[in-house]
Every structure is written in structure tokens, then in C-alpha cells.
Design a protein around this motif. Structure first.
Motif, PDB file in Angstrom:
ATOM      1  N   ASP A 182     -16.910  48.742  -9.524  1.00  0.00           N
ATOM      2  CA  ASP A 182     -16.845  49.254  -8.157  1.00  0.00           C
ATOM      3  C   ASP A 182     -16.307  48.205  -7.186  1.00  0.00           C
ATOM      4  O   ASP A 182     -16.463  48.317  -5.984  1.00  0.00           O
ATOM      5  N   ASP A 210     -18.235  60.144  -8.425  1.00  0.00           N
ATOM      6  CA  ASP A 210     -19.674  59.856  -8.432  1.00  0.00           C
ATOM      7  C   ASP A 210     -19.932  58.397  -8.080  1.00  0.00           C
ATOM      8  O   ASP A 210     -20.884  58.079  -7.369  1.00  0.00           O
ATOM      9  N   MET A 211     -19.083  57.505  -8.584  1.00  0.00           N
ATOM     10  CA  MET A 211     -19.227  56.090  -8.268  1.00  0.00           C
ATOM     11  C   MET A 211     -19.079  55.854  -6.769  1.00  0.00           C
ATOM     12  O   MET A 211     -19.843  55.086  -6.177  1.00  0.00           O
ATOM     13  N   ARG A 243     -19.648  58.004  -4.307  1.00  0.00           N
ATOM     14  CA  ARG A 243     -20.813  58.552  -3.607  1.00  0.00           C
ATOM     15  C   ARG A 243     -22.042  57.660  -3.766  1.00  0.00           C
ATOM     16  O   ARG A 243     -22.832  57.510  -2.832  1.00  0.00           O
ATOM     17  N   GLU A 244     -22.225  57.069  -4.943  1.00  0.00           N
ATOM     18  CA  GLU A 244     -23.401  56.229  -5.182  1.00  0.00           C
ATOM     19  C   GLU A 244     -23.362  54.940  -4.376  1.00  0.00           C
ATOM     20  O   GLU A 244     -24.383  54.457  -3.922  1.00  0.00           O
TER      21      GLU A 244
END
Length: 80
Positions: free
Chosen positions: A10, A39-40, A42-43
Motif C-alpha cells: 500500500d 479493498d486495499m 478502502r481499508e
């Protein structure tokens, strides 16, 4: 079924998949990798205005067979 390993980064943290997952084939591994990118984002919800997220797929032999990245850029527009 072949086993695939999905590594990810990330921009600040990298994860090397040591367990892997059994999938039907290369296209299924590609789909899983691409599906992971949003998803990465958003996390992490980056606190800056630029960040790159990346995944790569390794096959059972450790060879990278696919990679993808998603760059998040943001900027303020107009007066605040």
C-alpha cells in the motif's frame, strides 16, 4: 488445482503471501488480485493526496505471472 500467492503493497506496508490460495487458473488469480485493490484503498483511507497500491501474483514455483497497481490521487479544487 494450482496454488497462487497474492503479494500486496500500500506504499507504506508490504505483505508477502506465504500461504497462497488454490484457484482454477491464471485468470482466476488475476481476478482475485484486481478485486483486492479497491479493498486495499478502502481499508487504508490514505491521509495524503497520493498513494500507490500494488499487487502481484506468484505461481507455485514463485514466478510472478501478473501484477497490477492502482494510484490514488487527490487535490483540492477552488476556494475552501
Amino acid at each position: 488445482m494450482p496454488r497462487y500467492y497474492i503479494d500486496s503493497s500500500d506504499g507504506n506496508f508490504s505483505h508477502v503471501d506465504s500461504e497462497g490460495v488454490e484457484l482454477a487458473g491464471d485468470e482466476a488469480a488475476r481476478y482475485l488480485a484486481l478485486d483486492a485493490l479497491p479493498d486495499m484503498v478502502r481499508e487504508v483511507l490514505p491521509d495524503g493526496d497520493r498513494r500507490e497500491f500494488a499487487v502481484c501474483v506468484r505461481d507455485q514455483g514463485g514466478r510472478v505471472i501478473y501484477s497490477a497497481s492502482l494510484t490514488l490521487t487527490g487535490s483540492w479544487r477552488g476556494e475552501s
